[in-house]
Scaffold this active site. Structure first.
Site, PDB file in Angstrom:
ATOM      1  N   HIS A  17     -14.473 -41.374 -12.856  1.00 21.06           N
ATOM      2  CA  HIS A  17     -14.806 -40.238 -13.645  1.00 21.06           C
ATOM      3  C   HIS A  17     -14.058 -40.022 -15.025  1.00 21.06           C
ATOM      4  O   HIS A  17     -12.743 -41.345 -15.164  1.00 21.06           O
ATOM      5  CB  HIS A  17     -14.280 -38.856 -13.212  1.00 21.06           C
ATOM      6  N   HIS A  20      -9.825 -41.942 -15.413  1.00 24.53           N
ATOM      7  CA  HIS A  20      -9.942 -43.236 -16.071  1.00 24.53           C
ATOM      8  C   HIS A  20     -10.077 -43.287 -16.921  1.00 24.53           C
ATOM      9  O   HIS A  20      -9.416 -44.295 -17.626  1.00 24.53           O
ATOM     10  CB  HIS A  20     -10.743 -43.616 -14.659  1.00 24.53           C
ATOM     11  N   CYS A 125       0.738 -38.028   3.370  1.00 22.30           N
ATOM     12  CA  CYS A 125      -1.171 -38.234   2.737  1.00 22.30           C
ATOM     13  C   CYS A 125      -1.566 -38.844   1.815  1.00 22.30           C
ATOM     14  O   CYS A 125      -0.934 -39.801   1.735  1.00 22.30           O
ATOM     15  CB  CYS A 125      -0.400 -37.507   1.446  1.00 22.30           C
ATOM     16  N   CYS A 128      -2.771 -39.778  -1.017  1.00 22.41           N
ATOM     17  CA  CYS A 128      -1.815 -40.256  -2.069  1.00 22.41           C
ATOM     18  C   CYS A 128      -1.030 -41.924  -1.871  1.00 22.41           C
ATOM     19  O   CYS A 128      -0.932 -41.927  -2.362  1.00 22.41           O
ATOM     20  CB  CYS A 128      -0.915 -40.057  -2.611  1.00 22.41           C
ATOM     21  N   CYS A 143      -0.396 -31.159   1.025  1.00 15.03           N
ATOM     22  CA  CYS A 143      -0.337 -32.486   0.057  1.00 15.03           C
ATOM     23  C   CYS A 143      -0.070 -31.145  -1.915  1.00 15.03           C
ATOM     24  O   CYS A 143      -1.285 -30.353  -1.993  1.00 15.03           O
ATOM     25  CB  CYS A 143      -1.595 -33.040  -0.498  1.00 15.03           C
ATOM     26  N   HIS A 146      -3.350 -33.131  -3.091  1.00 14.49           N
ATOM     27  CA  HIS A 146      -4.716 -33.316  -2.693  1.00 14.49           C
ATOM     28  C   HIS A 146      -5.107 -31.806  -2.528  1.00 14.49           C
ATOM     29  O   HIS A 146      -6.821 -31.530  -1.853  1.00 14.49           O
ATOM     30  CB  HIS A 146      -4.998 -34.272  -2.235  1.00 14.49           C
ATOM     31  N   LYS A 303      -6.402 -29.722 -12.319  1.00  8.33           N
ATOM     32  CA  LYS A 303      -6.781 -31.404 -12.260  1.00  8.33           C
ATOM     33  C   LYS A 303      -8.297 -31.735 -11.850  1.00  8.33           C
ATOM     34  O   LYS A 303      -8.419 -31.440 -10.906  1.00  8.33           O
ATOM     35  CB  LYS A 303      -5.545 -31.915 -11.073  1.00  8.33           C
ATOM     36  N   LYS A 306     -11.490 -37.392  -8.242  1.00  8.01           N
ATOM     37  CA  LYS A 306     -12.953 -36.346  -7.921  1.00  8.01           C
ATOM     38  C   LYS A 306     -12.642 -35.796  -6.097  1.00  8.01           C
ATOM     39  O   LYS A 306     -14.231 -35.862  -5.526  1.00  8.01           O
ATOM     40  CB  LYS A 306     -12.870 -38.348  -7.255  1.00  8.01           C
TER      41      LYS A 306
END
Ligand code: ME8
Length: 507
Positions: A17, A20, A125, A128, A143, A146, A303, A306
Site C-alpha cells: 500500500h 510501503h 502482538c 507486530c 496493541c 493494531h 495510521k 492494511k
C-alpha cells in the site's frame, strides 16, 4: 565512494500500500541522487516472508505460508517498477542463500557467547510479531498500533543477550549522534536503552514457518533477526549493478557494507536502533552509518495500514497521474521524518498548482517561445547574472540535505528555483521583448536563462521525477544527468524540441 541504502523488507501478509511506496520512493530518491554523484550505489528492498503475521494470514486464507509469500512477494516486486524505484536487488527472506547466511551469522552470535536457553513469558502482538514491554501496552491489553488484543505467551526460547550490550549501545549513541535521525527518534531510542535492556527471544518454539535453528531443529529463528539480517545477507548473493567496476563488483559486501542508510518507519525503530546494532556487535560486523526514521502517512488521523483497512491505493493514483506525480506528492506533502495526512484533495492540489502550473507550464511556455521567436535555436552566451546568483551553490546545498535524508527540505530548495524562474518570465516578459528588434539580444539572454534554469532544476529533480525529468531534458536537447550538470550555465543547450504537456490537467 560508495552508497548503500535499504528500505524495510515488507511483510507478505497482505498487498503493498501507499505506506510501503512512501519508504521505497524516499530510498529511491537517495539512491538516484548518489548515482548522479557518480558513486557506486546499491539500493535494496524486498520482502519479509517468515514469522507469525505471514503464517496467520496464510492460515486464514486456507493456503500455505509459502503460497501466500509467493503470491504477495510478486506484488511487492511489481510495485517497484510501477513507482519507478530503481532498486538493485529484491531480497526475499525465503531465498535459500539468505536462510543459510542467517544460520551462519546467528551461529557465530551463539559461539561468541550471546545466546542461552530459557523460558519467555510476556504480552505478544501477532501482527507486530513482537513481545510488548509494559509501557507499550494500551489499556484493555491491546496493541497500540493494531488495536487487537495481545496474547499472553509463554514458551521455551533461546535468548539473545541484549542486556550485555547496554553500555556499548549507550556509548554508541553518545559517540555517534547521527546514528539515528531525526533527533526525536534518537532520543526515543536512547531513552529505551537507558531504561535498561532485557534479553530478548531469538527463537520461537511453537512456530515452524521460519529459518530453522541449526543447533536445535525444534526451533526457528524469531522473524525479526531473520529479517534484519537481510540487509547484510543480500550483498553476498545479489548480482552486481552493471555500473560497478570489476573490483567493486567482485565483492558487494566489501564494496557496500556497512550500509549508509537504513530508511524505516517509526513503527520499527526499536528493532533497528537497538536490536540491530547489538546483533551486529555480537556477530562482530560493522554497524550501519545512519538509521533514518520517517513518520506515518495518516488517513483520517489514523495510521494508514492494511490491517486497519484505511488505505489509499497507490496503483489507482499511478494509473491516472503517473508515478512521478505520486512521488512528488509524497516527498513534498509529507515531510520525511514527520507524520502527515494524505488525501486525494491534497494530491490534486499539488498536482495542479505545482506540477502542472509551476513546472509543466514553465517548461511548455519556454520551449514554445524559443520555437516561436527563434525557430527552436538558442544563441550561445551568458545567463542572466541575477538568476545565476540565485542558483549559486544550489547543487551543493541539495547534496548536503540529501546526505542528512532531508528529502522534503531539498525539494523545497529546488522548488524555490522553479518559482524564481516563473517570476523571471513575468519580470522579463519575453513576449514584449519579441516585439522590439532593438532588444533581440535581451530576448536571447532571457530565453537562454530560462532554458538553462529549467535544465538545472530538472537535473536536480530527476531523483524525484525520473520520468518527466528525462522527457524534459530530452526536449531541451541536454540529456546529461550527472550532478556536475546541475550548475547553471553548464548546459550548452543549442536546440529545443517540442514537448507534450508533462503534467496534463485533463487526466
Ligand atoms: O514491519 N506510513 O513490515 P511491514 C508510512 N517486515 N510508512 C508506512 C506505513 C504508513 N502508514 N505503513 C507501512 C515490517 N509503512 C517488517 C520490517 S525490516 C528488517 C522488517 C512502511 O510490511 C514503513 O517503512 O509492516 C514501515 O516501517 C514499514 O512499511 C513496515 O512494513
Amino acid at each position: 565512494m560508495s552508497f548503500y541504502v535499504t528500505t524495510p523488507i515488507y511483510y507478505v501478509n497482505a498487498a503493498p500500500h501507499l505506506g510501503h511506496a512512501y519508504t521505497t520512493i524516499a530510498a529511491d530518491v537517495m539512491a538516484r541522487h548518489h548515482r548522479q554523484r557518480g558513486e557506486a550505489t546499491f539500493f535494496l528492498t524486498g520482502t519479509d516472508e517468515h514469522g507469525e503475521p505471514v503464517a496467520d494470514a496464510a492460515h486464514a486464507l486456507g493456503i500455505s505460508p509459502q503460497e501466500l509469500a509467493d503470491r504477495n512477494a510478486e506484488r511487492f516486486k511489481a510495485l517497484a517498477p510501477q513507482i519507478e524505484a530503481s532498486n538493485d536487488f529484491f531480497i526475499r527472506t525465503t531465498d535459500p542463500q539468505h536462510m543459510a547466511a542467517v544460520q551462519q551469522v546467528l551461529t557465530r552470535v551463539r559461539e561468541n557467547g550471546f545466546v542461552y536457553q530459557g523460558t519467555y513469558e510476556g504480552w505478544y502482538c501477532p501482527r507486530c510479531a513482537d513481545f510488548k514491554a509494559e509501557n507499550e501496552i494500551d489499556e484493555d491489553l491491546r496493541c497500540p498500533i493494531h488495536h487487537i488484543e495481545l496474547t499472553r505467551e509463554q514458551e521455551d526460547s533461546y535468548f539473545f543477550k541484549l542486556s550485555a550490550f547496554q553500555e556499548r549501545l549507550e556509548a554508541l549513541f553518545v559517540e555517534r549522534e547521527d546514528f539515528v535521525a531525526p533527533r526525536s527518534r534518537y532520543n526515543e531510542a536512547l531513552s529505551f536503552i537507558r531504561s535498561g535492556l532485557r534479553d530478548v527471544p531469538l527463537t520461537r518454539h511453537k512456530l515452524t514457518w521460519g529459518v530453522p535453528v541449526p543447533w536445535d531443529e525444534e526451533h526457528v529463528f524469531y522473524v525479526w533477526f531473520d529479517a534484519l539480517l537481510s540487509y547484510y545477507t543480500a550483498l553476498a548473493y545479489a548480482p552486481a549493478p552493471p555500473t560497478l567496476d570489476a573490483e567493486q563488483a567482485s565483492n558487494l559486501t566489501k564494496t557496500f557494507w556497512p550500509a549508509n542508510y537504513h530508511l524505516i518507519g517509526k513503527d520499527i525503530l526499536r528493532f533497528h536502533a537497538v536490536y540491530w546494532p547489538a546483533l551486529l556487535m555480537a556477530a562482530e560486523l560493522e554497524l550501519p552509518e545512519h538509521i533514518f526514521v520517517h513518520g506515518f502517512l495518516l488517513m483520517d488521523g489514523e495510521k494508514m495500514s492494511k490491517s486497519l483497512g484505511n488505505v489509499l491505493d497507490p496503483f489507482t493514483v499511478i494509473e491516472r497521474f503517473g508515478a512521478d506525480a505520486l512521488r512528488f506528492y509524497l516527498m513534498r506533502d509529507v515531510p520525511l521524518g514527520q507524520d502527515g495526512s494524505v488525501s486525494t484533495a491534497a494530491f490534486e492540489q499539488r498536482y495542479e498548482t505545482e506540477l502542472a502550473n509551476d513546472l509543466g507550464n514553465l517548461a511548455s511556455r519556454t520551449i514554445a517561445m524559443i520555437s516561436r521567436y527563434r525557430g527552436g535555436t538558442l544563441v550561445p552566451g551568458e545567463v542572466d547574472p541575477a538568476v545565476r546568483e540565485d542558483f549559486l551553490g544550489l547543487s551543493e546545498r541539495i547534496s548536503e540535505c540529501l546526505d542528512r535524508a532531508e528529502l522534503t527540505v531539498a525539494l523545497e530548495e529546488i522548488w524555490q528555483r522553479v518559482r524564481r524562474l516563473n517570476r523571471y518570465v513575468e519580470e522579463q516578459a519575453p513576449w514584449q521583448l519579441a516585439k522590439d528588434e532593438a532588444r533581440a539580444g535581451d530576448l536571447d539572454r532571457v530565453l537562454r536563462t530560462l532554458a538553462e534554469g529549467i535544465r538545472t532544476v530538472t537535473v536536480l529533480l530527476w531523483p524525484y521525477l525520473p520520468v518527466s525529468a528525462e522527457r524534459l531534458l530530452d526536449a531541451l536537447g541536454a540529456p546529461g544527468l550527472s550532478l556536475a550538470r546541475a550548475a547553471l550555465g553548464s548546459g550548452g543547450i543549442e536546440h529545443v524540441n517540442p514537448l507534450e504537456p508533462l503534467f496534463p490537467k485533463d487526466v
